[in-house]
Design an enzyme around this catalytic site. Structure first.
Site, PDB file in Angstrom:
ATOM      1  NE  ARG A   5      18.242  -3.167   2.064  1.00 60.10           N
ATOM      2  CZ  ARG A   5      17.954  -3.241   0.568  1.00 60.10           C
ATOM      3  NH1 ARG A   5      17.839  -2.468  -0.039  1.00 60.10           N
ATOM      4  NH2 ARG A   5      18.250  -4.709   0.170  1.00 60.10           N
ATOM      5  CE1 TYR A  22     -17.537  -5.109  12.579  1.00 54.45           C
ATOM      6  CE2 TYR A  22     -18.698  -5.266  14.813  1.00 54.45           C
ATOM      7  CZ  TYR A  22     -17.838  -5.725  13.703  1.00 54.45           C
ATOM      8  OH  TYR A  22     -17.023  -6.924  14.115  1.00 54.45           O
TER       9      TYR A  22
END
Ligand code: UD1
Ligand code: CA
Length: 431
Positions: A17, A338
Site C-alpha cells: 500500500r 547558505y
C-alpha cells in the site's frame, strides 16, 4: 555482568500500500528510515543489545542502508514472505546457543520508545513470564490481531482479524506486534508453526498457543499509549507518524523551556537538542542530529539539515540553510544564506545572501571553510571552500573569496566600481 538482549526486527514485508519502489522500512521520517528509528530505540536500552533484521523485499537496498549506518546489525534473508512466524524462523539459526531474553518487533513501527521496550522487558522478567506480548487498546481495532485473555494477566491466544468471529472482533485489546521471549523455552515453537489459517501464512502469533500447550507462562503487557505501536502501511500513515513524532518532541522541548512560537508549522527532529530560552519561529524545519544551545533565535523559515552546532546567543534568521556547520557564541546569520561545511567563530556576522560554496561538482568533493572570531562578511558574498578567514577580518560586500584572508585584513573580491560621467544623458541626447 551487563545484561544481554537480542532483538529480531521484521522488515521483509512488501508494503504494497505504500505504492513505492522503495522497500517500506526505508521510507523516512525526519530524514531517517523507519527501520533506523526502531533500531535506535533498541540500541538505547540499558543492556548489551544485538539486533538481527529479517530482510526480504528490497533486501539489497535495506542491507546497503544497514551496512552504511548500522554496521553492528546482522541481517537474514527471508526469500519468500510466508508470514511473520516464518520471518522469525529465518533468524533462529543465528541465535544458536543463545539462551537469554529476545525481543521481537517490526521494522515499520517508528514510534516505539526505548522506555516502553524497557518496561516490557522488566514486566516479562519481574513476572517470571516465558512469553510476553505487548498489547494496546484501540476504539477501532480493525486490522489488528485480537487478544484473548484467560486471566487478567495471562493470554490464551491471539486471533487475527481475518480469522476472528463476530465476538472476537468486538475485542478492543490488540496485539502490538512486539514480544519478549525466554529464548531457551520458546525458540522451539518455530519448528512447529503451521499455516492452516485464513491467509495461509505462518503466524508469529501462534507461538502463544504453542507456549500454552507446552505449559509455559504467557502474559500480556498493556502499553497505554497506542500511538507507540502505530505501524506504517501507507503514505497517509507515514504523514500521521511524522506528525505524532514531531508533536511529541515539540511538547518535550516546550516542557524543557524552549519557546516554539507556532508548533503547527515547526518541524524538529527528536535528535536535535535545544537549550532553554531559545526561540524557534514559525516554519522552521530541522532534521537530523543538531545541537542548538540556549538563548538562540532560529527562524522564521530556517532550515537545518543536520550535524549543526549552534552555540549560545546565535541568530539564524529567515531563509537561512545550515548543514554540517559549527557556529560559536553570539554569531548572526540573519538572512538568506547558505552555510554548509563550515566553522564560524564567535561574534561573526554573515551579511544577507552569503553563500558557502562547499561542493565541487567535478570532483564531487565537499570542502570546509573556517571563519575565525569576529569576522564580518558583507552581503552577497561567496566563500569558495576551502578557505580560512582570520580573526576580525572584513570581507567587502559582494566578494568572491577563493583564497585565505589574514586576521584584521579587508578582503575585497569584486570588480572595482567605475563611473562614466554623463553616460545616460549622452545616450538620451543622441536619440
Ligand atoms: C501483525 C500481527 C497482528 C498485529 C499486527 C501489529 C501476525 C500474524 N499478526 O499483523 O496480530 O496486531 O502485526 O502491527 O503476526 N513481515 C515479514 N515477513 C513476512 C510477513 C511480514 O518480515 O513474511 C514483516 C513485515 O515487513 C512487517 C511485520 O512483519 O514489518 C508485520 O507484518 P504485517 O504483514 O504488517 O502484519 P499484520 O498483518 O499487520
Ligand atoms: Ca502491519
Amino acid at each position: 555482568m551487563e545484561k544481554e538482549i537480542r532483538a529480531i526486527i521484521l522488515g521483509a514485508g512488501k508494503g504494497t500500500r505504500m505504492r513505492s519502489n522503495l522497500p517500506k522500512v526505508l521510507h523516512e521520517i525526519f530524514a531517517k528510515p523507519l527501520i533506523g528509528w526502531v533500531l535506535d530505540s533498541i540500541k538505547k536500552l540499558p543492556y548489551k543489545t544485538e539486533s538481527i533484521v529479517v530482510i526480504g523485499h528490497g533486501a539489497h537496498d535495506v542491507d546497503e542502508y544497514l551496512n552504511a549506518n548500522y554496521k553492528y546489525v546482522r541481517t537474514t534473508l527471508q526469500k519468500d514472505q510466508l508470514g511473520t512466524g516464518h520471518a522469525v524462523a529465518q533468524a533462529v539459526p543465528m541465535l544458536h546457543g543463545y539462551l537469554g531474553t529476545v525481543i521481537i518487533t517490526c521494522g515499520d513501527t517508528p514510534l516505539i520508545t526505548t522506555s516502553t521496550l524497557q518496561k516490557l522487558i522488566r514486566f516479562h522478567e519481574d513476572n517470571g513470564s516465558d512469553l510476553t506480548v505487548m498489547t494496546t487498546k484501540f476504539d477501532n481495532p480493525t486490522g489488528y490481531g485480537r487478544i484473548i485473555r484467560s486471566t487478567k494477566d495471562e493470554i490464551m491466544k491471539i486471533v487475527e482479524e481475518k480469522d476472528a468471529n463476530e465476538y472476537q472482533k468486538e475485542i478492543k485489546e490488540v496485539n502490538a506486534g512486539v514480544y519478549c521471549l525466554n529464548w531457551a523455552k520458546i525458540r522451539k515453537a518455530f519448528n512447529d508453526l503451521k499455516n492452516n489459517n485464513a491467509q495461509g501464512e505462518y503466524y508469529l502469533t501462534d507461538i502463544v498457543k504453542w507456549a500454552r500447550e507446552n505449559q509455559y507462562r504467557v502474559m500480556g503487557y498493556l502499553c497505554e499509549d497506542n500511538e507507540e505501536i502505530f505501524g506504517i502501511n501507507s503514505r497517509q500513515h507515514l504523514a500521521i507518524a511524522s506528525n505524532i513524532m514531531k508533536k511529541r518532541y515539540l511538547d518535550e522541548l516546550m516542557t524543557k523551556g524552549v519557546t516554539i512560537v507556532d508548533p503547527n508549522s515547526t518541524y524538529i527532529s527528536p535528535e536535535t537538542q535545544i537549550g532553554i530560552d531559545t526561540i524557534i519561529y514559525p516554519n522552521t524545519y530541522i532534521e537530523g542530529k543538531n545541537k542548538i544551545a540556549k538563548k538562540c533565535k532560529i527562524g522564521p523559515m530556517a532550515h537545518l539539515r543536520g550535524n549543526c552546532e549552534v552555540a549560545e546567543g546565535c541568530k539564524i534568521g529567515n531563509f537561512v540553510e545550515l548543514k554540517n556547520a559549527q557556529i560559536a557564541k553570539n554569531t548572526n546569520v540573519c538572512h538568506l544564506s547558505y552555510i554548509g561545511d563550515a566553522e564560524l567563530g564567535s561574534h561573526v556576522n554573515i551579511g544577507a545572501g552569503t553563500i558557502f560554496a562547499n561542493y565541487n561538482s567535478i570532483t564531487k568533493e565537499k570542502k570546509r571553510s573556517v571563519l575565525e572570531n569576529g569576522v564580518s562578511i558583507g552581503s552577497n558574498s561567496v566563500i569558495v571552500a576551502p578557505v580560512q578567514i582570520g580573526e576580525n577580518a572584513l570581507v567587502a560586500a559582494s566578494s568572491c573569496i577563493t583564497k585565505d584572508v589574514e586576521a584584521n585584513a579587508l578582503a575585497m573580491g569584486r570588480a572595482q566600481q567605475k563611473e562614466y560621467k554623463n553616460w545616460v544623458k549622452n545616450i538620451k541626447e543622441k536619440k
